[in-house]
Write a protein that holds these residues in place. Structure first.
Motif, PDB file in Angstrom:
ATOM      1  N   THR A  65      70.318  -3.010  21.131  1.00 54.92           N
ATOM      2  CA  THR A  65      70.963  -2.251  20.072  1.00 54.92           C
ATOM      3  C   THR A  65      71.078  -3.109  18.809  1.00 54.92           C
ATOM      4  N   PRO A  66      71.128  -2.462  17.645  1.00 54.05           N
ATOM      5  CA  PRO A  66      71.230  -3.230  16.400  1.00 54.05           C
ATOM      6  C   PRO A  66      72.460  -4.136  16.333  1.00 54.05           C
ATOM      7  N   ASN A  67      73.585  -3.654  16.857  1.00 52.68           N
ATOM      8  CA  ASN A  67      74.808  -4.479  16.833  1.00 52.68           C
ATOM      9  C   ASN A  67      74.640  -5.721  17.710  1.00 52.68           C
ATOM     10  N   LYS A  68      74.056  -5.534  18.896  1.00 52.23           N
ATOM     11  CA  LYS A  68      73.843  -6.667  19.790  1.00 52.23           C
ATOM     12  C   LYS A  68      72.835  -7.636  19.193  1.00 52.23           C
ATOM     13  N   ALA A  69      71.795  -7.094  18.542  1.00 55.08           N
ATOM     14  CA  ALA A  69      70.784  -7.944  17.913  1.00 55.08           C
ATOM     15  C   ALA A  69      71.413  -8.778  16.795  1.00 55.08           C
ATOM     16  N   GLN A  70      72.286  -8.160  16.011  1.00 55.57           N
ATOM     17  CA  GLN A  70      72.961  -8.880  14.933  1.00 55.57           C
ATOM     18  C   GLN A  70      73.862  -9.976  15.506  1.00 55.57           C
ATOM     19  N   ALA A 126      73.172 -14.019  15.046  1.00 54.69           N
ATOM     20  CA  ALA A 126      74.193 -14.863  14.423  1.00 54.69           C
ATOM     21  C   ALA A 126      74.547 -16.042  15.327  1.00 54.69           C
ATOM     22  N   MET A 127      74.643 -15.783  16.626  1.00 50.04           N
ATOM     23  CA  MET A 127      74.950 -16.854  17.577  1.00 50.04           C
ATOM     24  C   MET A 127      73.826 -17.892  17.606  1.00 50.04           C
ATOM     25  N   ILE A 128      72.588 -17.419  17.606  1.00 48.56           N
ATOM     26  CA  ILE A 128      71.452 -18.336  17.638  1.00 48.56           C
ATOM     27  C   ILE A 128      71.390 -19.166  16.366  1.00 48.56           C
TER      28      ILE A 128
END
Length: 153
Positions: A99-104, A108-110
């Motif tokens: 999902t876009p939220n999970k991808a964002q 950010a974490m990476i």
């Protein structure tokens, strides 16, 4: 007290006769298969001999280890046509959808922690309280997905 626990328990009981009837109906073969098997079945032979004469496998182990005989055209006629379909999926379609939220969140974490999953697990933005192992798995899925390529561009 109408409708107590005793009355509910008694309604749950299964009639064994009906259960056996349902089981017997599930094991029946389609009419065409039954007709072909009945015509070629020899009651003087054993089960194994009959199955071998019909070119069917008596033991699944025989089929796995290659000692079974080759199937004949009769079996191909009995197999429904739907089982011969080849899936049209390509390796590109098999990448997991993120999902876009999970991808964002993962991008950010990476960007902040690179491959330090322990720090990612302790980050305050990790609101789902994912463990280091779960984050590692999600990061690897994200890196292999199409969304990762889109965020790099």
């Amino acid at each position: 007290m109408a409708g107590g626990i005793r009355s509910r328990k008694s309604k749950r009981k299964v009639n064994p006769a009906n259960y056996v009837k349902k089981r017997k109906n599930k094991t029946k073969l389609p009419p065409k298969v039954m007709k072909d098997v009945k015509e070629k079945w020899d009651h003087k032979k054993s089960l194994k001999q009959n199955l071998q004469s019909l070119n069917l496998v008596y033991s699944p182990d025989e089929m796995l280890h290659g000692t079974a005989t080759e199937p004949v055209a009769m079996e191909e006629e009995l197999i429904p046509k739907a089982t011969h379909k080849i899936p049209k999926s390509t390796p590109d379609d098999k990448s997991p959808h993120i999902t876009p939220n999970k991808a964002q969140f993962i991008s950010a974490m990476i960007s902040d922690h690179q491959d330090n999953y322990e720090k990612m697990a302790r980050d305050k933005r990790n609101i789902y309280q994912l463990s280091a192992g779960q984050l590692r798995k999600q990061c690897l899925q994200f890196i292999g997905s199409k969304q990762f390529l889109q965020t790099k561009e």
